[in-house]
Write a protein that holds these residues in place. Structure first.
Motif, mmCIF file in Angstrom:
data_model
loop_
_atom_site.group_PDB
_atom_site.id
_atom_site.type_symbol
_atom_site.label_atom_id
_atom_site.label_comp_id
_atom_site.label_asym_id
_atom_site.label_seq_id
_atom_site.Cartn_x
_atom_site.Cartn_y
_atom_site.Cartn_z
ATOM 1 N N GLU A 2 12.920 108.468 109.487
ATOM 2 C CA GLU A 2 14.200 108.830 108.888
ATOM 3 C C GLU A 2 15.133 107.620 108.943
ATOM 4 N N TYR A 3 15.952 107.479 107.932
ATOM 5 C CA TYR A 3 16.780 106.267 107.810
ATOM 6 C C TYR A 3 18.227 106.664 107.526
ATOM 7 N N SER A 4 19.163 106.038 108.221
ATOM 8 C CA SER A 4 20.584 106.314 108.030
ATOM 9 C C SER A 4 21.351 105.006 107.882
ATOM 10 N N ARG A 5 22.426 105.058 107.128
ATOM 11 C CA ARG A 5 23.348 103.928 107.037
ATOM 12 C C ARG A 5 24.761 104.471 106.974
ATOM 13 N N GLY A 6 25.706 103.685 107.476
ATOM 14 C CA GLY A 6 27.071 104.180 107.507
ATOM 15 C C GLY A 6 28.099 103.079 107.646
ATOM 16 N N PHE A 7 29.311 103.400 107.184
ATOM 17 C CA PHE A 7 30.458 102.513 107.293
ATOM 18 C C PHE A 7 31.527 103.198 108.141
ATOM 19 N N GLU A 8 32.333 102.425 108.830
ATOM 20 C CA GLU A 8 33.502 102.965 109.511
ATOM 21 C C GLU A 8 34.601 101.910 109.581
ATOM 22 N N GLY A 9 35.835 102.381 109.624
ATOM 23 C CA GLY A 9 36.983 101.516 109.785
ATOM 24 C C GLY A 9 37.996 102.187 110.684
ATOM 25 N N SER A 10 38.689 101.399 111.501
ATOM 26 C CA SER A 10 39.632 102.001 112.446
ATOM 27 C C SER A 10 40.867 101.132 112.616
ATOM 28 N N LEU A 11 41.957 101.813 112.901
ATOM 29 C CA LEU A 11 43.223 101.192 113.286
ATOM 30 C C LEU A 11 43.483 101.572 114.731
ATOM 31 N N ARG A 12 43.754 100.574 115.562
ATOM 32 C CA ARG A 12 43.904 100.814 116.995
ATOM 33 C C ARG A 12 45.228 100.264 117.506
ATOM 34 N N TYR A 13 45.685 100.883 118.597
ATOM 35 C CA TYR A 13 46.918 100.416 119.236
ATOM 36 C C TYR A 13 46.750 100.539 120.742
ATOM 37 N N ARG A 14 47.122 99.499 121.459
ATOM 38 C CA ARG A 14 47.099 99.522 122.914
ATOM 39 C C ARG A 14 48.289 98.736 123.433
ATOM 40 N N LYS A 15 49.141 99.400 124.204
ATOM 41 C CA LYS A 15 50.303 98.760 124.803
ATOM 42 C C LYS A 15 50.502 99.360 126.180
ATOM 43 N N ALA A 16 50.329 98.525 127.199
ATOM 44 C CA ALA A 16 50.490 98.964 128.579
ATOM 45 C C ALA A 16 49.620 100.188 128.848
ATOM 46 N N SER A 17 50.240 101.326 129.191
ATOM 47 C CA SER A 17 49.482 102.509 129.605
ATOM 48 C C SER A 17 49.226 103.497 128.472
ATOM 49 N N PHE A 18 49.506 103.119 127.232
ATOM 50 C CA PHE A 18 49.288 104.013 126.098
ATOM 51 C C PHE A 18 48.324 103.375 125.104
ATOM 52 N N GLY A 19 47.402 104.189 124.608
ATOM 53 C CA GLY A 19 46.456 103.722 123.605
ATOM 54 C C GLY A 19 46.194 104.801 122.580
ATOM 55 N N ALA A 20 45.894 104.394 121.356
ATOM 56 C CA ALA A 20 45.595 105.348 120.288
ATOM 57 C C ALA A 20 44.694 104.675 119.269
ATOM 58 N N SER A 21 43.960 105.486 118.518
ATOM 59 C CA SER A 21 43.118 104.953 117.449
ATOM 60 C C SER A 21 42.925 106.014 116.384
ATOM 61 N N LEU A 22 42.700 105.536 115.161
ATOM 62 C CA LEU A 22 42.392 106.401 114.023
ATOM 63 C C LEU A 22 41.208 105.782 113.301
ATOM 64 N N THR A 23 40.129 106.543 113.163
ATOM 65 C CA THR A 23 38.878 106.035 112.604
ATOM 66 C C THR A 23 38.396 106.941 111.485
ATOM 67 N N ALA A 24 37.922 106.330 110.408
ATOM 68 C CA ALA A 24 37.287 107.058 109.315
ATOM 69 C C ALA A 24 35.872 106.522 109.137
ATOM 70 N N TYR A 25 34.923 107.391 108.837
ATOM 71 C CA TYR A 25 33.534 106.955 108.703
ATOM 72 C C TYR A 25 32.844 107.744 107.591
ATOM 73 N N ARG A 26 31.741 107.177 107.122
ATOM 74 C CA ARG A 26 30.912 107.825 106.115
ATOM 75 C C ARG A 26 29.473 107.397 106.350
ATOM 76 N N GLN A 27 28.537 108.372 106.390
ATOM 77 C CA GLN A 27 27.138 108.086 106.675
ATOM 78 C C GLN A 27 26.230 108.851 105.710
ATOM 79 N N TRP A 28 25.043 108.275 105.470
ATOM 80 C CA TRP A 28 24.011 108.897 104.651
ATOM 81 C C TRP A 28 22.717 108.947 105.452
ATOM 82 N N LEU A 29 21.981 110.023 105.324
ATOM 83 C CA LEU A 29 20.671 110.154 105.958
ATOM 84 C C LEU A 29 19.627 110.341 104.871
ATOM 85 N N LYS A 30 18.659 109.423 104.797
ATOM 86 C CA LYS A 30 17.595 109.471 103.805
ATOM 87 C C LYS A 30 16.253 109.710 104.503
ATOM 88 N N ASP A 31 15.297 110.177 103.713
ATOM 89 C CA ASP A 31 13.946 110.449 104.226
ATOM 90 C C ASP A 31 13.956 111.408 105.408
#
Length: 614
Positions: free
Chosen positions: A422-451
C-alpha cells in the motif's frame, strides 16, 4: 505536558537523528513523564487519545483489542517503537498491540503524524508512536499500588542508577480487572490482565565509544464476546479469550560523539510474538512470529559558508517468520512463511540561520513483492516574533500481511501472493507560535492512499481473497493546538482536530470511512501545589460510522459522540510517600468505540506511591 510546539524537548523519531522539537518541521506531540504520572491512566491508549488526530477504538472494556488511527489511516498503518525497537506484531498483520502497553513503564511518549516511511520504512503511513521506558536517574526508585472499580488492581516497581560510565534502569508492571459484560450487560464479565517488564542500560567503554542494550516483554490475557459458531454466526455472549505475548531485545554500539564531524552506530534486534485464541478453555488457533533485524548508520556533519549540514546514510536488513496453527480445523489453515527485506536510507539536513531544510530518500527491497522507494521533503522558517512556518511532503508504504498473501481457510478464503505494498503520499503546512510559556500551532494536511489492500469475493467460486484497490482513499484535515504553563503550579494543553476521510465503495462512490470521527479534541491540565499533585483530562470524540455485520446486506451505522473525562489527585503525606485517588469516565458516558461492544461506566480508584529521586 502535551506540547503544541515544544522548544526544549528532544524529538527522536521525526528525523534519523535526535533534534530539538522546535527545529523539526514534522508535526509532533510529546507526552512527558509528569503528565503520564499525574493523569494516572493505566494503559497508554488512553493517553494517545489526548493527542491531535489520533482516534482510539477499543472493542470493549479496557485491555480489549485496541485500534489506533492517526489522521484517518488504518490501524496497521501506525509504526510503533518501544525503547527504540520496532514493535509491530508480525503474527497479527504487523499491527501494533497497544492494548498491551502498560503506562507504568513509560516515561515519555512521542507521536509523529504524517507519512514517515522515507525514514522508517513500512507501516509508517499515518505516523509513528515511540514509547520510551523509565529514564535512568541516579539512585531513584518508584513503587505503586492501586485498586478500585470493576475488580481493578495494579502494581508496579521501577528503579534506575546512573554514573559517568553508564546507566541502568528497569521496571515491571502488572494489572488486572474483572471488567464488564461487553455484549449486553447480562452475561459473563469480560476482563483482562497483563504483565510487562523492561530493562535498558548503556556503558561508556571509552572516548566516543558506547555500548547499549534494551529489552521488553509484554504479555496479556483478554476476555471478549465473539460470534456464534453456528448459523447465522451472529455476535453474541461467548467465553472467548486471547492470550498474547510480545518480547524483544536490542543491542547497539555508538561510535563517536553525536555532535562530532563523524559518528555512527550499529545494532541488532530480535522480536518474538505468540497469540493464542480460546473458547472457554479450548484452544482454537494460534499464530507466532519473529523478526530479526540488523542496522547501521553513519552521520557526517560539516559546514559550507553560513550553512550547517548533516548527512546520514543508513542500511537495514530484516527477516520475518510467521507460523499459524489451528486446532478445530485439523490443521487445514496451517502456515509456515518467511520473508526478507533490505533498505537503504539517505537523509540530508541543512540549517541556514532561520531556515532549515530536510530531505530523505529510502529504497526498500522486498523478496516477496514489489520494491518501493519513498521520499520526504520539509522546510521550516522562523519568521520572527516567535512565529514560524513549516511545510512537508511525505510518502508512506505498508507491506501486505502474511495472511493477505498466503492465508487459507477451507472453502472460504485464499490469499493473493501478487499483492503490492500500500502506498500513501501527503502534504502538510503549519503556522506555529512559541513565546516563553505559551505555544500554539495550526496545521492543515491532505493525504492519499493508493493500492489499498481490500477483501474481495468471487460469486462464481464463493471464495474470498484480497486485492489492491484501483482507486485512492483520501484524507484531509486541520489540527489546532495550544499549551500554557505557570511553572509547576499549572500546565494546560488543548487541541481540536477536523478530519475528512473517504474511500470508494463497490459502486465507485466516495463514502465516509468507518471508526474515524470528523471532529475530535482534548484538554488536559496538571500541576503541583505544595503537597498536592493533580491531573485531569477530557477528550471529545465526535460521531463515527461503523458497519453492522449481523445481517446481510451489511448496514452502515452511526455511533454517537461522547465526552470522556478523568482526574487524579495525589497528596504527599511525607517525603516520598503519596496517597492518591483517581476517577475515570467521570461523566459516566454511555459509549461504544466499536459497534456491539460496551465500555465501562464511571469508575473510582485509590492507591499509594513510594518514590525517591523523582
Amino acid at each position: 505536558m502535551i506540547d503544541a510546539v515544544p522548544s526544549t524537548e528532544i524529538v527522536i523519531t521525526a528525523e534519523r537523528a535526535p533534534e530539538q522539537a522546535a527545529d523539526t518541521p514534522a508535526s509532533v506531540s510529546i507526552i512527558d513523564g509528569r503528565t503520564i504520572e499525574r493523569l494516572g491512566d493505566p494503559l497508554i491508549p488512553s493517553l494517545l487519545r489526548l493527542t491531535p488526530s489520533v482516534s482510539v477504538s477499543t472493542s470493549g472494556p479496557g485491555g480489549s483489542l485496541t485500534e489506533v488511527r492517526i489522521r484517518g489511516s488504518e490501524n496497521n498503518h501506525t509504526l510503533l517503537f518501544v525503547d527504540g525497537i520496532r514493535a509491530n506484531d508480525p503474527a497479527t498483520g504487523n499491527q501494533p498491540r497497544f492494548e498491551l502497553l502498560n503506562s507504568d513503564l513509560a516515561s515519555r511518549i512521542e507521536v509523529v503524524r504524517g507519512p514517515q516511511s522515507a525514514l522508517w520504512g513500512s507501516e509508517a503511513v499515518g505516523g509513528v508512536v515511540a514509547v520510551n521506558g523509565i529514564a535512568a536517574q541516579a539512585s531513584s526508585y518508584a513503587l505503586g499500588f492501586e485498586g478500585g472499580s470493576f475488580g481493578f488492581l495494579r502494581g508496579s516497581a521501577s528503579g534506575s542508577i546512573a554514573s559517568e560510565q553508564g546507566d541502568l534502569s528497569a521496571g515491571i508492571g502488572w494489572q488486572k480487572a474483572s471488567g464488564i459484560d461487553a455484549f449486553d450487560g447480562n452475561g459473563d464479565k469480560d476482563g483482562y490482565r497483563n504483565l510487562s517488564a523492561r530493562v535498558r542500560g548503556s556503558w561508556t567503554l571509552g572516548p566516543g565509544l558506547k555500548f547499549g542494550a534494551a529489552a521488553f516483554s509484554l504479555s496479556g490475557r483478554s476476555e471478549f464476546d465473539g460470534y456464534n459458531p453456528n448459523p447465522p454466526f451472529q455476535h453474541t455472549d461467548t467465553l472467548d479469550s486471547s492470550r498474547n505475548r510480545l518480547s524483544a531485545t536490542r543491542l547497539w554500539t555508538e561510535i563517536g560523539e553525536t555532535d562530532a564531524s563523524w559518528s555512527g552506530r550499529v545494532g541488532g534486534s530480535f522480536l518474538s510474538s505468540r497469540n493464542r485464541n480460546f473458547l472457554d478453555d479450548i484452544e482454537l488457533n494460534r499464530t507466532s512470529g519473529t523478526r530479526s533485524a540488523l542496522d547501521a548508520q553513519v552521520q557526517h556533519r560539516f559546514r559550507t559558508g553560513d550553512v550547517d549540514h548533516r548527512f546520514i546514510l543508513a542500511a537495514d536488513h530484516e527477516t520475518e517468520d510467521f507460523k499459524a496453527r489451528d486446532i478445530n480445523f485439523g490443521g487445514a489453515t496451517d502456515q509456515d512463511q518467511s520473508r526478507k527485506h533490505s533498505s537503504l536510507t539517505g537523509e540530508w539536513r541543512a540549517d541556514a540561520g532561520p531556515i532549515s531544510a530536510d530531505l530523505a530518500v529510502r529504497h526498500d527491497a522486498f523478496n516477496r513483492f514489489k520494491d518501493a522507494t519513498t521520499i520526504r521533503a520539509s522546510l521550516l522558517a522562523n519568521v520572527g516574533g516567535g512565529f514560524s512556518i513549516a511545510g512537508s511532503y511525505g510518502e508512506g508504504i505498508a507491506q501486505p500481511t502474511f495472511f493477505d498473501l498466503y492465508g487459507f481457510f477451507p472453502n472460504a478464503f485464499v490469499g493473493n501472493p501478487s499483492l503490492r505494498p500500500e502506498y500513501s503520499r501527503g502534504f502538510e503546512g503549519s503556522l506555529r507560535y512559541r513565546k516563553a510559556s505559551f505555544g500554539a500551532s495550526l496545521t492543515a494536511y491532505r493525504q492519499w492512499l493508493k493500492d489499498e489492500i481490500i477483501d474481495t469475493f468471487d460469486p462464481s467460486t464463493f471464495l474470498s481473497s484480497t486485492d489492491n484497490r484501483k482507486t485512492a482513499s483520501r484524507r484531509s484535515g486541520i489540527e489546532a493546538q495550544a499549551d500554557w504553563s505557570i511553572g509547576e503550579k499549572l500546565r494546560i494543553s488543548a487541541n481540536y482536530s477536523y478530519l475528512r476521510a473517504s474511500e470508494p465503495n463497490d459502486l465507485g462512490s466516495k463514502v465516509r470511512e468507518a471508526r474515524r470521527p470528523k471532529h475530535s479534541g482534548a484538554i488536559s491540565v496538571d500541576g503541583r501545589i505544595d503537597r498536592f499533585t493533580y491531573g485531569a483530562s477530557m477528550a471529545y470524540v465526535g460521531s463515527r460510522i461503523d458497519t453492522d455485520f449481523e445481517v446481510f446486506p451489511y448496514q452502515r451505522v452511526r455511533l454517537g459522540s461522547y465526552w470522556l473525562a478523568g482526574a487524579r489527585l495525589g497528596f504527599e503525606v511525607t517525603r516520598g510517600v503519596q496517597l492518591f485517588t483517581r476517577v475515570a469516565n467521570a461523566f459516566d458516558a454511555n459509549y461504544q468505540d466499536a459497534l456491539g461492544y460496551r465500555t465501562e461506566g464511571r469508575s473510582i480508584y485509590g492507591g499509594i506511591r513510594l518514590a525517591r529521586g523523582r
